[in-house]
Scaffold this active site. Structure first.
Site, PDB file in Angstrom:
ATOM      1  N   GLY A  30      35.263  23.740  52.791  1.00 50.53           N
ATOM      2  CA  GLY A  30      33.997  24.019  52.119  1.00 50.53           C
ATOM      3  C   GLY A  30      33.299  22.814  51.541  1.00 50.53           C
ATOM      4  O   GLY A  30      32.114  22.586  51.805  1.00 50.53           O
ATOM      5  N   ARG A 283      44.126  29.120  53.438  1.00 50.73           N
ATOM      6  CA  ARG A 283      45.156  28.095  53.301  1.00 50.73           C
ATOM      7  C   ARG A 283      46.395  28.810  52.803  1.00 50.73           C
ATOM      8  O   ARG A 283      46.288  29.807  52.070  1.00 50.73           O
ATOM      9  CB  ARG A 283      44.737  27.047  52.266  1.00 50.73           C
ATOM     10  CG  ARG A 283      43.877  25.950  52.786  1.00 50.73           C
ATOM     11  CD  ARG A 283      43.581  24.889  51.748  1.00 50.73           C
ATOM     12  NE  ARG A 283      43.097  25.456  50.489  1.00 50.73           N
ATOM     13  CZ  ARG A 283      43.866  25.680  49.445  1.00 50.73           C
ATOM     14  NH1 ARG A 283      45.141  25.373  49.462  1.00 50.73           N
ATOM     15  NH2 ARG A 283      43.357  26.204  48.346  1.00 50.73           N
ATOM     16  N   ALA A 388      34.934  34.534  53.671  1.00 44.71           N
ATOM     17  CA  ALA A 388      34.243  35.835  53.646  1.00 44.71           C
ATOM     18  C   ALA A 388      32.792  35.660  54.097  1.00 44.71           C
ATOM     19  O   ALA A 388      32.257  36.467  54.869  1.00 44.71           O
ATOM     20  CB  ALA A 388      34.288  36.407  52.234  1.00 44.71           C
ATOM     21  N   GLU A 390      31.613  33.174  55.907  1.00 46.93           N
ATOM     22  CA  GLU A 390      31.567  32.736  57.307  1.00 46.93           C
ATOM     23  C   GLU A 390      31.739  33.922  58.258  1.00 46.93           C
ATOM     24  O   GLU A 390      31.071  34.009  59.289  1.00 46.93           O
ATOM     25  CB  GLU A 390      32.666  31.685  57.543  1.00 46.93           C
ATOM     26  CG  GLU A 390      32.385  30.378  56.800  1.00 46.93           C
ATOM     27  CD  GLU A 390      33.559  29.413  56.745  1.00 46.93           C
ATOM     28  OE1 GLU A 390      33.437  28.371  56.085  1.00 46.93           O
ATOM     29  OE2 GLU A 390      34.621  29.710  57.347  1.00 46.93           O
ATOM     30  N   ASP A 508      18.347  17.105   2.049  1.00 42.47           N
ATOM     31  CA  ASP A 508      19.332  18.189   2.130  1.00 42.47           C
ATOM     32  C   ASP A 508      20.724  17.543   2.115  1.00 42.47           C
ATOM     33  O   ASP A 508      20.874  16.367   2.447  1.00 42.47           O
ATOM     34  CB  ASP A 508      19.093  18.970   3.431  1.00 42.47           C
ATOM     35  CG  ASP A 508      20.227  19.906   3.763  1.00 42.47           C
ATOM     36  OD1 ASP A 508      20.620  20.672   2.875  1.00 42.47           O
ATOM     37  OD2 ASP A 508      20.720  19.860   4.914  1.00 42.47           O
ATOM     38  N   ASP A 510      24.448  19.257   2.971  1.00 47.26           N
ATOM     39  CA  ASP A 510      25.416  19.579   4.032  1.00 47.26           C
ATOM     40  C   ASP A 510      24.772  19.464   5.417  1.00 47.26           C
ATOM     41  O   ASP A 510      23.724  20.041   5.671  1.00 47.26           O
ATOM     42  CB  ASP A 510      25.948  21.008   3.840  1.00 47.26           C
ATOM     43  CG  ASP A 510      26.756  21.127   2.566  1.00 47.26           C
ATOM     44  OD1 ASP A 510      27.921  20.715   2.575  1.00 47.26           O
ATOM     45  OD2 ASP A 510      26.190  21.608   1.550  1.00 47.26           O
ATOM     46  N   ASP A 689      18.985  19.759   8.116  1.00 45.17           N
ATOM     47  CA  ASP A 689      19.525  20.140   9.428  1.00 45.17           C
ATOM     48  C   ASP A 689      19.406  21.615   9.744  1.00 45.17           C
ATOM     49  O   ASP A 689      19.520  22.005  10.887  1.00 45.17           O
ATOM     50  CB  ASP A 689      21.009  19.763   9.511  1.00 45.17           C
ATOM     51  CG  ASP A 689      21.862  20.680   8.656  1.00 45.17           C
ATOM     52  OD1 ASP A 689      21.540  20.827   7.462  1.00 45.17           O
ATOM     53  OD2 ASP A 689      22.816  21.268   9.188  1.00 45.17           O
TER      54      ASP A 689
HETATM   55  C1  GDG Z   1      38.205  25.794  47.412  1.00 47.57           C
HETATM   56  C2  GDG Z   1      38.345  27.019  46.499  1.00 47.57           C
HETATM   57  C3  GDG Z   1      36.036  27.685  47.164  1.00 47.57           C
HETATM   58  C4  GDG Z   1      40.154  27.434  57.067  1.00 47.57           C
HETATM   59  N1  GDG Z   1      41.049  27.406  58.039  1.00 47.57           N
HETATM   60  C5  GDG Z   1      40.586  26.604  58.996  1.00 47.57           C
HETATM   61  C6  GDG Z   1      39.342  26.159  58.603  1.00 47.57           C
HETATM   62  N2  GDG Z   1      39.095  26.670  57.399  1.00 47.57           N
HETATM   63  C7  GDG Z   1      37.892  26.429  56.604  1.00 47.57           C
HETATM   64  C8  GDG Z   1      37.100  27.695  56.414  1.00 47.57           C
HETATM   65  C9  GDG Z   1      36.388  27.436  55.107  1.00 47.57           C
HETATM   66  C10 GDG Z   1      37.356  26.531  54.364  1.00 47.57           C
HETATM   67  O1  GDG Z   1      38.264  26.001  55.310  1.00 47.57           O
HETATM   68  C11 GDG Z   1      38.173  27.280  53.316  1.00 47.57           C
HETATM   69  O2  GDG Z   1      37.368  27.498  52.189  1.00 47.57           O
HETATM   70  P1  GDG Z   1      37.696  28.591  51.095  1.00 47.57           P
HETATM   71  O3  GDG Z   1      36.514  28.743  50.233  1.00 47.57           O
HETATM   72  O4  GDG Z   1      38.026  29.885  51.749  1.00 47.57           O
HETATM   73  O5  GDG Z   1      39.008  28.112  50.316  1.00 47.57           O
HETATM   74  P2  GDG Z   1      39.642  26.726  49.663  1.00 47.57           P
HETATM   75  O6  GDG Z   1      40.064  25.780  50.713  1.00 47.57           O
HETATM   76  O7  GDG Z   1      40.731  27.203  48.779  1.00 47.57           O
HETATM   77  O8  GDG Z   1      38.493  26.031  48.804  1.00 47.57           O
HETATM   78  C12 GDG Z   1      37.486  28.142  47.036  1.00 47.57           C
HETATM   79  C13 GDG Z   1      35.955  26.381  47.944  1.00 47.57           C
HETATM   80  O9  GDG Z   1      36.817  25.388  47.382  1.00 47.57           O
HETATM   81  C14 GDG Z   1      34.525  25.818  47.943  1.00 47.57           C
HETATM   82  O10 GDG Z   1      34.052  25.607  46.669  1.00 47.57           O
HETATM   83  O11 GDG Z   1      35.331  28.679  47.874  1.00 47.57           O
HETATM   84  O12 GDG Z   1      37.565  29.249  46.173  1.00 47.57           O
HETATM   85  O13 GDG Z   1      39.691  27.443  46.393  1.00 47.57           O
HETATM   86  O14 GDG Z   1      35.189  26.746  55.304  1.00 47.57           O
HETATM   87  O15 GDG Z   1      36.257  27.851  57.494  1.00 47.57           O
HETATM   88  N3  GDG Z   1      38.587  25.369  59.361  1.00 47.57           N
HETATM   89  C15 GDG Z   1      39.092  24.997  60.571  1.00 47.57           C
HETATM   90  N4  GDG Z   1      40.314  25.389  60.991  1.00 47.57           N
HETATM   91  C16 GDG Z   1      41.087  26.189  60.257  1.00 47.57           C
HETATM   92  O16 GDG Z   1      42.211  26.514  60.678  1.00 47.57           O
HETATM   93  N5  GDG Z   1      38.350  24.237  61.365  1.00 47.57           N
END
Ligand code: GDG
Length: 736
Positions: A30, A283, A388, A390, A508, A510, A689
């Site tokens: 992300g 992850r 979600a 995506e 003043d 305080d 103040d």
């Molecule tokens: C942190 C916060 C917050 C996943 N598997 C593969 C892959 N992905 C990409 C997804 C998505 C990203 O990785 C995962 O983003 P998430 O938001 O779901 O989760 P975190 O990595 O925990 O990210 C989270 C985020 O930061 C942004 O602020 O939403 O809450 O924990 O984009 O598509 N991409 C590829 N292969 C994979 O196997 N190429």
């Protein structure tokens, strides 16, 4: 031209050395994709760790690494193996990550890791300071770098600094368990703007700031000496066009052109045309609830036997932080659960779970998103969850069902999804049943508005919104009405003071001459203050009044010997140059017996609050209560008092964490006006103040110099930042 500097733990390119050769691949995830548009837009530099420790970089390869990174607009921060262990695997992932996701039992509080965290944050700050010009905009990302903003602020006070937290900010009750909680908050408050994914994280943060640092928060701004920090929520979006387009291209691919994965998916789907495919992508992290999902899946199979052989769960668990013991244990647990469930439920023609423990290329991700009927994303706790978003973006025909955890930040924006509590297996089983049986029209009716929103508030809009808000914050003058008493203005003031034949000052106490203390009786004047006031008292052309809501006994004790003039209890009493107090206003106090029991009942129910019994007024102090609770009780008391005092000639003053009930015809403004009416003054000055000082600011003539302490809404003409600045001003007067 000013540039934007982005800072995150990892860079948007990943470096690997294979066979002594350097390979650079774009980072997924992300943050990397999210910030791409900001990074590619105009002048921009991205600073982060390359992913290689100093020990891993062979001699002589450093220049090649630097130039490869420079080609991507990046600069690396070099970290040793030991630093990565303590800072990243240690403090970031074994303390902050579990704590912020409410896994308190996993949080380790190791001093050595904290020290490495401080050291590495300083390394990042140093790298930024080497690159940052005074006009540059700095955007710091995420929980690994929470001390960087303050480290930058101390060295370059004028820098524009934004911070965004990608994970949740926990409630105060959780955050307070961290031994270095104050340091973390102070680190973050070096920013001009702090962004969170949701309003809940924002309010938890503000509540911690109020409770742990005792700072004043007004709506979503925190006032510090000389500046204000804005706190706001910016729900991160995705590159909608990229996912939607990739799905369209994927769907247009002719037979024989599809990927291996897609071909295999198609074969399975063809052999069981009515089967439904559930998709789970995360992850491999305990916050994502993968093990719970597997157990819930088994529960579903037991509860609805008719769906055996008719559903399949595809789990993609991307390897992550595999050096941290909890992650190793989790991996083992998931391996075993998948093995056991498949072993128990499989038939000759059916394996209920397909499990991938690896990272897949983007194209495979699209294959999975477009092929699965139901996305089942139920983290125990998740800052946002981009998967979600995506999934919905790839559903070009608007079919598909999203089952989403209420505990994910994205649930706030995706309320058309089937929202569930990840710990409620019964509810999950029902949601799966509902998803399997959901008519296509309903799927479309739910997905269409979500797609519309995701398309509109995409990641580019998110980043631009943040940057715009940061720039606005930086350029806002917080003296909404008042002007800062600048150096030039101060000089004008000194000139007027010098030239005036007679002067009068209303000071003043305080919050103006002395700071607040937990026990107001302990806010005694210090020697420096006495010395300063003594000097002013010696000026023959100056009359000055300490003007306060305090009672006459306390001020009598503190100041009578000094022969200062004082007006106390907001104007009921006056004492001039050490003489006895006499009444300035004729007021009654017979009403007090009626009001005191009401205040006492509030004291009983509001721990930390107390009553100050003055001769002609009653004050209820709530500075030492829980800030939110105190505020709530204060509004409650206000309502009660308003009806009680309706027929008396009384009014309620809302001061700085104090409510005071007193006669309506008494206030500091009226008292000050009486004083200036006694003889002609060429120079009239009032400083204070809180709210009770506003009476002076409002009533004194236009020619008076009125000064507010602190940047708040005021009727004063000028403001100064704090007690230090007040004393400095008075010192200048005293020297004339
Ligand atoms: C942190 C916060 C917050 C996943 N598997 C593969 C892959 N992905 C990409 C997804 C998505 C990203 O990785 C995962 O983003 P998430 O938001 O779901 O989760 P975190 O990595 O925990 O990210 C989270 C985020 O930061 C942004 O602020 O939403 O809450 O924990 O984009 O598509 N991409 C590829 N292969 C994979 O196997 N190429």
């Amino acid at each position: 031209m000013p540039k934007t500097i982005i800072i995150s733990n990892r860079l948007p390119v990943q470096l690997q050395i294979s066979n002594g050769k350097l390979e650079a691949t774009p980072s997924v995830g992300g943050l990397a994709t999210g910030m791409k548009s900001v990074h590619s837009d105009g002048e921009s530099l991205w600073i982060g760790w390359s992913g290689l420790t100093r020990e891993e970089i062979p001699d002589g390869l450093e220049p090649e690494i630097d130039s490869a990174l420079a080609g991507h607009g990046c600069r690396k921060v070099s970290l040793t193996h030991q630093q990565v262990e303590g800072f990243y695997f240690g403090f970031s992932n074994r303390t902050i990550w579990p704590l912020y996701h409410y896994f308190t039992e996993y949080a380790e509080f190791e001093l050595a890791n904290w020290e490495t965290y401080v050291e590495v944050n300083r390394k990042f700050a140093e790298a930024i300071l080497e690159e940052a010009g005074p006009e540059d905009l700095v955007w710091v990302h995420d929980y690994q770098l929470m001390l960087v903003p303050q480290m930058l602020r101390e060295r370059q006070p004028g820098l524009t600094i934004g911070f965004f937290l990608h994970i949740p900010f926990p409630s105060y009750e959780i955050f307070r368990t961290l031994p270095w909680r104050r340091e973390i908050l102070q680190g973050l408050l070096g920013s001009d703007l702090i962004g969170f994914h949701t309003y809940d994280y924002e309010r938890h943060f503000l509540s911690s700031v109020r409770r742990l640092l005792g700072l004043e928060v007004s709506f979503n701004e925190i006032y510090l000496e000389g500046r204000a920090v804005k706190v706001d929520s910016f729900p991160m979006g995705i590159d909608y066009a990229k996912f939607h387009q990739a799905a369209q291209d994927h769907n247009r691919l002719g037979k024989g052109k599809e990927s291996d994965l897609q071909r295999r998916l198609n074969e399975h789907k063809a052999s069981t045309p009515n089967a439904k495919y559930f998709l789970s992508i995360d992850r491999l992290d305990y916050t994502k609830g993968i093990a719970q999902r597997l157990k819930a899946f088994e529960y579903f199979l037991k509860k609805y036997p008719q769906y055996r052989e008719k559903v399949r769960l595809i789990i993609l668990a991307v390897p992550s932080r595999s050096k941290v013991p909890q992650y190793q244990r989790l991996k083992k647990e998931i391996d075993e659960l998948v093995g056991r469930i498949n072993g128990e439920w499989s038939t000759v023609s059916w394996t209920p779970i397909w499990y991938f423990y690896r990272s897949l290329p983007f194209e495979s991700l699209i294959d999975l998103y477009t092929s699965c009927d139901i996305a089942w994303l139920t983290p125990i706790r998740d800052g946002m969850n981009l998967v979600a978003k995506e999934y919905i973006a790839t559903r070009t025909d608007q079919s598909g069902v999203l089952i989403l955890s209420e505990m994910a930040g994205s649930a706030n924006e995706m309320h058309e999804a089937l929202l569930i509590n990840p710990n409620n297996f019964e509810q999950i089983a029902e949601a799966l049943y509902q998803a399997i049986n959901m008519p296509l029209e309903e799927q479309r009716a739910r997905n269409a508005p979500m797609q519309k929103r995701l398309e509109r508030y995409n990641v580019e809009k998110w980043a631009n919104d943040f940057v715009d808000s940061l720039k606005t914050q930086k350029s806002t003058d917080f003296s909404h009405v008042a002007l800062k008493l600048s150096v030039d203005k101060t000089e004008d003031l000194m000139r007027a003071y010098r030239e005036a034949g007679s002067r009068i000052l209303f000071l003043d106490y305080d919050g103006t001459l002395a700071g607040f203390r937990t026990d107001p009786q302990k806010a005694t004047p210090d020697e420096e203050l006495y010395a300063l006031l003594d000097e002013l008292a010696q000026q023959s052309r100056t009359d000055f009044f300490l003007i306060s809501g305090r009672d006459k006994d306390t001020f009598g004790r503190w100041f009578s010997d000094r022969r200062y003039s004082m007006i106390v209890e907001h104007g009921v009493w006056i004492s001039e140059k050490g003489r006895e107090f006499s009444m300035l206003e004729n007021v009654k106090n017979t009403w007090m017996d009626k009001i005191r029991p009401v205040l006492e009942s509030f004291v009983d129910r509001t721990p930390g609050s107390f009553i100050e019994d003055k001769n002609y007024s009653l004050a209820w102090h709530y500075r030492n209560t829980d800030p939110d609770f105190g505020q709530k009780r204060a509004s409650e008391l206000n309502t009660v008092l308003t009806s009680l005092i309706a027929n008396d000639d009384l009014s309620v003053l809302n001061g700085n964490k104090v409510m005071e009930i007193k006669s309506s015809n008494v206030n500091k403004g009226r008292a000050a006006m009486r004083m200036i009416g006694r003889k002609p003054y060429d120079f009239v000055f009032a400083i204070g103040d809180d709210w009770t000082d506003e009476f002076m600011f409002q009533e004194l003539p236009e020619t008076a110099v009125t000064v507010k302490v602190g940047r708040m809404k005021t009727h004063a003409k000028y403001y100064v930042d704090g007690i230090g600045a007040v004393r400095e001003l008075l010192r200048r007067f005293a020297e004339i």
